[in-house]
Design a protein around this motif. Structure first.
Motif, PDB file in Angstrom:
ATOM      1  N   PHE A  40       0.846  -1.202   0.000  1.00 39.03           N
ATOM      2  CA  PHE A  40       0.000   0.000   0.000  1.00 39.03           C
ATOM      3  C   PHE A  40       0.878   1.247   0.000  1.00 39.03           C
ATOM      4  O   PHE A  40       1.877   1.308   0.714  1.00 39.03           O
ATOM      5  CB  PHE A  40      -0.895   0.007   1.239  1.00 39.03           C
ATOM      6  CG  PHE A  40      -1.862   1.156   1.282  1.00 39.03           C
ATOM      7  CD1 PHE A  40      -3.075   1.086   0.604  1.00 39.03           C
ATOM      8  CD2 PHE A  40      -1.559   2.320   1.989  1.00 39.03           C
ATOM      9  CE1 PHE A  40      -3.968   2.147   0.632  1.00 39.03           C
ATOM     10  CE2 PHE A  40      -2.453   3.387   2.016  1.00 39.03           C
ATOM     11  CZ  PHE A  40      -3.659   3.296   1.343  1.00 39.03           C
ATOM     12  N   GLU A  42       0.355   5.523   0.254  1.00 39.19           N
ATOM     13  CA  GLU A  42      -0.492   6.717   0.364  1.00 39.19           C
ATOM     14  C   GLU A  42       0.281   7.856  -0.285  1.00 39.19           C
ATOM     15  O   GLU A  42       1.295   8.311   0.231  1.00 39.19           O
ATOM     16  CB  GLU A  42      -0.773   7.012   1.839  1.00 39.19           C
ATOM     17  CG  GLU A  42      -1.752   8.152   2.052  1.00 39.19           C
ATOM     18  CD  GLU A  42      -2.034   8.364   3.543  1.00 39.19           C
ATOM     19  OE1 GLU A  42      -2.740   7.526   4.128  1.00 39.19           O
ATOM     20  OE2 GLU A  42      -1.524   9.335   4.107  1.00 39.19           O
ATOM     21  N   ARG A  55       6.721  14.347   6.885  1.00 38.07           N
ATOM     22  CA  ARG A  55       6.073  13.241   6.191  1.00 38.07           C
ATOM     23  C   ARG A  55       5.281  13.751   4.982  1.00 38.07           C
ATOM     24  O   ARG A  55       4.521  14.702   5.110  1.00 38.07           O
ATOM     25  CB  ARG A  55       5.117  12.532   7.150  1.00 38.07           C
ATOM     26  CG  ARG A  55       4.403  11.353   6.508  1.00 38.07           C
ATOM     27  CD  ARG A  55       3.554  10.620   7.515  1.00 38.07           C
ATOM     28  NE  ARG A  55       2.208  11.150   7.550  1.00 38.07           N
ATOM     29  CZ  ARG A  55       1.340  10.937   8.545  1.00 38.07           C
ATOM     30  NH1 ARG A  55       1.705  10.231   9.594  1.00 38.07           N
ATOM     31  NH2 ARG A  55       0.130  11.439   8.495  1.00 38.07           N
ATOM     32  N   GLU A  60       3.426   1.123   3.032  1.00 36.70           N
ATOM     33  CA  GLU A  60       3.162   0.029   3.965  1.00 36.70           C
ATOM     34  C   GLU A  60       3.564  -1.303   3.350  1.00 36.70           C
ATOM     35  O   GLU A  60       3.166  -1.628   2.232  1.00 36.70           O
ATOM     36  CB  GLU A  60       1.669  -0.005   4.340  1.00 36.70           C
ATOM     37  CG  GLU A  60       1.196   1.307   4.947  1.00 36.70           C
ATOM     38  CD  GLU A  60      -0.115   1.173   5.700  1.00 36.70           C
ATOM     39  OE1 GLU A  60      -0.427   0.060   6.177  1.00 36.70           O
ATOM     40  OE2 GLU A  60      -0.818   2.197   5.811  1.00 36.70           O
ATOM     41  N   VAL A  65       4.361  -0.064   8.735  1.00 45.21           N
ATOM     42  CA  VAL A  65       3.908   1.208   8.191  1.00 45.21           C
ATOM     43  C   VAL A  65       5.085   2.169   8.284  1.00 45.21           C
ATOM     44  O   VAL A  65       5.615   2.385   9.367  1.00 45.21           O
ATOM     45  CB  VAL A  65       2.728   1.755   9.014  1.00 45.21           C
ATOM     46  CG1 VAL A  65       2.259   3.096   8.449  1.00 45.21           C
ATOM     47  CG2 VAL A  65       1.588   0.749   9.053  1.00 45.21           C
TER      48      VAL A  65
ATOM     49  N   GLY B 296      -6.918   1.656   2.140  1.00 44.49           N
ATOM     50  CA  GLY B 296      -6.234   1.774   3.415  1.00 44.49           C
ATOM     51  C   GLY B 296      -6.026   0.412   4.034  1.00 44.49           C
ATOM     52  O   GLY B 296      -6.755  -0.526   3.738  1.00 44.49           O
ATOM     53  N   ARG B 299      -4.558  -1.464  10.951  1.00 50.57           N
ATOM     54  CA  ARG B 299      -3.488  -2.066  11.755  1.00 50.57           C
ATOM     55  C   ARG B 299      -3.953  -2.169  13.206  1.00 50.57           C
ATOM     56  O   ARG B 299      -4.784  -1.371  13.668  1.00 50.57           O
ATOM     57  CB  ARG B 299      -2.222  -1.202  11.697  1.00 50.57           C
ATOM     58  CG  ARG B 299      -1.700  -0.939  10.296  1.00 50.57           C
ATOM     59  CD  ARG B 299      -0.992  -2.158   9.725  1.00 50.57           C
ATOM     60  NE  ARG B 299      -0.433  -1.888   8.399  1.00 50.57           N
ATOM     61  CZ  ARG B 299       0.277  -2.782   7.707  1.00 50.57           C
ATOM     62  NH1 ARG B 299       0.496  -3.991   8.202  1.00 50.57           N
ATOM     63  NH2 ARG B 299       0.737  -2.482   6.520  1.00 50.57           N
ATOM     64  N   TYR B 302      -5.661   0.634  15.804  1.00 51.39           N
ATOM     65  CA  TYR B 302      -6.381   1.760  15.203  1.00 51.39           C
ATOM     66  C   TYR B 302      -7.818   1.790  15.753  1.00 51.39           C
ATOM     67  O   TYR B 302      -8.453   0.741  15.913  1.00 51.39           O
ATOM     68  CB  TYR B 302      -6.454   1.620  13.682  1.00 51.39           C
ATOM     69  CG  TYR B 302      -5.179   1.882  12.913  1.00 51.39           C
ATOM     70  CD1 TYR B 302      -3.968   2.167  13.556  1.00 51.39           C
ATOM     71  CD2 TYR B 302      -5.172   1.845  11.522  1.00 51.39           C
ATOM     72  CE1 TYR B 302      -2.815   2.401  12.823  1.00 51.39           C
ATOM     73  CE2 TYR B 302      -4.008   2.079  10.781  1.00 51.39           C
ATOM     74  CZ  TYR B 302      -2.831   2.357  11.436  1.00 51.39           C
ATOM     75  OH  TYR B 302      -1.696   2.578  10.716  1.00 51.39           O
ATOM     76  N   ARG B 348      -4.427   7.270  10.458  1.00 51.61           N
ATOM     77  CA  ARG B 348      -3.729   8.561  10.457  1.00 51.61           C
ATOM     78  C   ARG B 348      -4.724   9.728  10.551  1.00 51.61           C
ATOM     79  O   ARG B 348      -4.761  10.612   9.706  1.00 51.61           O
ATOM     80  CB  ARG B 348      -2.810   8.672   9.235  1.00 51.61           C
ATOM     81  CG  ARG B 348      -1.651   7.653   9.281  1.00 51.61           C
ATOM     82  CD  ARG B 348      -0.728   7.737   8.097  1.00 51.61           C
ATOM     83  NE  ARG B 348      -1.214   7.072   6.906  1.00 51.61           N
ATOM     84  CZ  ARG B 348      -1.139   5.754   6.679  1.00 51.61           C
ATOM     85  NH1 ARG B 348      -0.606   4.958   7.580  1.00 51.61           N
ATOM     86  NH2 ARG B 348      -1.610   5.239   5.568  1.00 51.61           N
ATOM     87  N   GLU B 349      -5.560   9.643  11.581  1.00 51.08           N
ATOM     88  CA  GLU B 349      -6.524  10.699  11.932  1.00 51.08           C
ATOM     89  C   GLU B 349      -7.683  10.868  10.952  1.00 51.08           C
ATOM     90  O   GLU B 349      -8.497  11.771  11.088  1.00 51.08           O
ATOM     91  CB  GLU B 349      -5.842  12.075  12.121  1.00 51.08           C
ATOM     92  CG  GLU B 349      -5.050  12.206  13.409  1.00 51.08           C
ATOM     93  CD  GLU B 349      -3.610  11.753  13.253  1.00 51.08           C
ATOM     94  OE1 GLU B 349      -2.969  12.165  12.264  1.00 51.08           O
ATOM     95  OE2 GLU B 349      -3.148  10.968  14.101  1.00 51.08           O
ATOM     96  N   LYS B 350      -7.778   9.964   9.953  1.00 51.66           N
ATOM     97  CA  LYS B 350      -8.888  10.103   8.988  1.00 51.66           C
ATOM     98  C   LYS B 350      -9.754   8.843   8.990  1.00 51.66           C
ATOM     99  O   LYS B 350      -9.218   7.734   9.002  1.00 51.66           O
ATOM    100  CB  LYS B 350      -8.335  10.308   7.570  1.00 51.66           C
ATOM    101  CG  LYS B 350      -7.792  11.715   7.327  1.00 51.66           C
ATOM    102  CD  LYS B 350      -7.532  11.962   5.845  1.00 51.66           C
ATOM    103  CE  LYS B 350      -6.429  11.131   5.266  1.00 51.66           C
ATOM    104  NZ  LYS B 350      -5.181  11.806   4.999  1.00 51.66           N
TER     105      LYS B 350
END
Lengths: 129, 366
Positions: A40, A42, A55, A60, A65, B296, B299, B302, B348-350
């Motif tokens: 993955f 992003e 960042r 990942e 990660v 996404g 993990r 989360y 990641r906060e989303k």
């Protein structure tokens, strides 16, 4: 371990290929081999402003990660959408089809902070840190 | 931190090009060729794992069966010699000490295989529970090595390596003394991958000859050495719990969806009252499986969201290599609905969309 001599490298294992005022960015062969199978990515957003050392992407693997840090400051002018469906390109061709993004540099003097291939090879030989 | 311990196969792993990691105080291979390739090898052919770090504890004495009945949640009285049974082991408050395999050697002798990271804690807990029972507990972990041969071609490889017929050994059965590669071993048809397979327990001084014989016999079948990385993705797809993720001192077996391994019909056992109350009151959380419907990877740890509110947390999450999807398990408020319910995972906060799906994610064809 491939470390091409026409690239610059950050301590966090990103590479930079300078094309005029643009910096093409990816992660090194060493980094991809340490991460293992990448599943993955992003990507940063087109047009986003990025800051050196912060960042700007996440890669990942099956188990881990990893934050990817921008080696220079500037604006994202291209992203490698192909990684959305084929993140394994980073494993297969970290310096080629596995590139992550292109940054239009706002301060090209930051390039002087990066390592050349010899200095980066030394870092890798010492265990990567 | 002390230097991690080495299993008897350490040099073999290094020679095979493994990436070694410190896993709960043991140097173990996380991968050789790569996690995805090894995962596929186990699903399609076979893989060979070094799991010598696992703990082994023998329980022997005239009260062994009564002691075991008190210690674990599953029924041990109906377990016949030569059979293996999985069971949670609970504290009186219902939280889980460990999840273990119980080998019935005889009615007065059981052999337990426990998680490496829990072994010392388990042994201490078991000793605290001896009370009036006439039993002796022996920690045999240091004198026991273990390899796991897993995958659809396991039986064929084992038969070639041993020149013996193993078709008489059914799933969750074992032979206490069996011969392979000049060694006498305990052979069981068990595993942690969701595939057919065998686990071989032996003395550490003999494990290398067994490992080498299996790799040699397996070459023509496409057998590969397989590391802890794919052991985790394989057990995850089969939705088998991993202690420290789906189970812990704060998570009961009922919450983890392991109710069929809690036998309330037997006499008193550690945790019975608390688990009964949890069941009767419909309390506690529940374990769900989910699939990411937006991009996404979930993990462990989360937050899990339902209608914008945090209702639990991810216990395990990964790409599921055999299914080509990003999946997860989570411990959540039991009222949020079942299969098909839309949820989200905070990455990641989303919030990233997901939906509840049935477990296990992967089931082998028989």
């Amino acid at each position: 371990m491939l470390i091409p001599n026409n690239l610059k490298y950050s301590k966090e294992h990103e590479w930079v290929r300078v094309e005029g005022n643009n910096a093409v960015v990816g992660i090194s062969d060493y980094a991809q081999s340490q991460l293992g199978d990448i599943v993955f990515v992003e990507l940063p957003e087109l047009g986003a402003t990025v800051t050196a050392g912060k960042r700007f992407s996440v890669v990942e693997s099956v188990k881990a990660v990893s934050d990817i840090f921008s080696p220079v400051s500037g604006k994202i002018v291209a992203v490698n959408d192909g990684l959305n469906d084929a993140p394994e390109k980073i494993n297969q061709a970290p310096y080629g089809e596995g590139w992550i993004a292109v940054i239009e540099m706002s301060d090209s003097s930051q390039l002087a902070e990066l390592m050349d291939d010899t200095a980066y090879a030394d870092q890798v030989a010492k265990g990567g840190h | 931190m002390a230097e991690p311990r080495k299993t008897a196969l350490y040099d073999s792993h290094v020679a095979l090009g493994a990436r070694m990691v410190d896993f709960n105080g043991w140097w173990l291979p996380v991968q050789y060729a790569g996690i995805l390739e090894e995962h596929r090898s186990v699903r399609e052919r076979a893989g060979l794992f070094d799991v010598s770090h696992m703990g082994e504890i023998r329980v022997v004495g005239k009260d062994a069966e009564a002691y075991m009945q008190k210690l674990v949640t599953n029924d041990v009285a109906s377990l016949q010699p030569g059979k293996v049974r999985y069971s949670p082991m609970c504290y009186p408050h219902g939280g889980t000490v460990d999840d273990i395999l119980i080998y019935c050697i005889a009615n007065d002798e059981f052999w337990l295989v426990v998680n490496a990271s829990n072994k010392d804690k388990d042994f201490a807990w078991m000793n605290q529970n001896v009370a009036d029972f006439a039993v002796q507990l022996i920690d045999e972990s240091d004198s026991t090595a273990e390899v796991a041969l897993q995958g659809p071609l396991s039986a064929a490889i084992l038969e070639k390596a041993s020149a013996a017929d193993v078709s008489g050994l059914a799933y969750y059965e074992f032979w206490p003394r069996w011969n392979i590669a000049g060694a006498t071993v305990l052979l069981s048809r068990t595993g942690y991958t969701g595939e057919d397979g065998f686990e071989i327990y032996c003395h550490p001084s003999e494990v290398t000859q067994i490992w080498d014989a299996l790799l040699a016999a397996g070459a023509e079948f496409g057998l590969q050495p397989a590391g802890l990385g794919c052991r985790d993705t394989l057990r995850f797809e089969a939705a088998m719990p991993l202690y420290g993720h789906e189970l812990s001192a704060e998570i009961t077996p009922l919450e983890a969806g392991l109710g069929k391994f809690v036998v309330f019909e037997k006499n008193d056992f550690n945790g019975k009252q608390a688990l009964l109350e949890q069941r009767e009151a419909g309390q506690g959380r529940k374990l769900i499986g989910f699939a990411m419907t937006e991009r996404g990877v979930a993990r462990a740890g989360y937050p899990l969201l339902h209608e914008g509110k945090v209702v639990g947390f991810v216990t395990s999450g990964s790409v599921a290599p055999s299914l080509g999807e990003n999946l997860g398990m989570a411990l959540v408020d039991r009222n949020i609905g079942s299969v098909g319910t839309e949820i989200a995972v905070e990455i990641r906060e989303k919030p990233v969309a997901a939906k509840i799906i049935a477990r296990p994610f992967y089931r082998r064809r028989i």
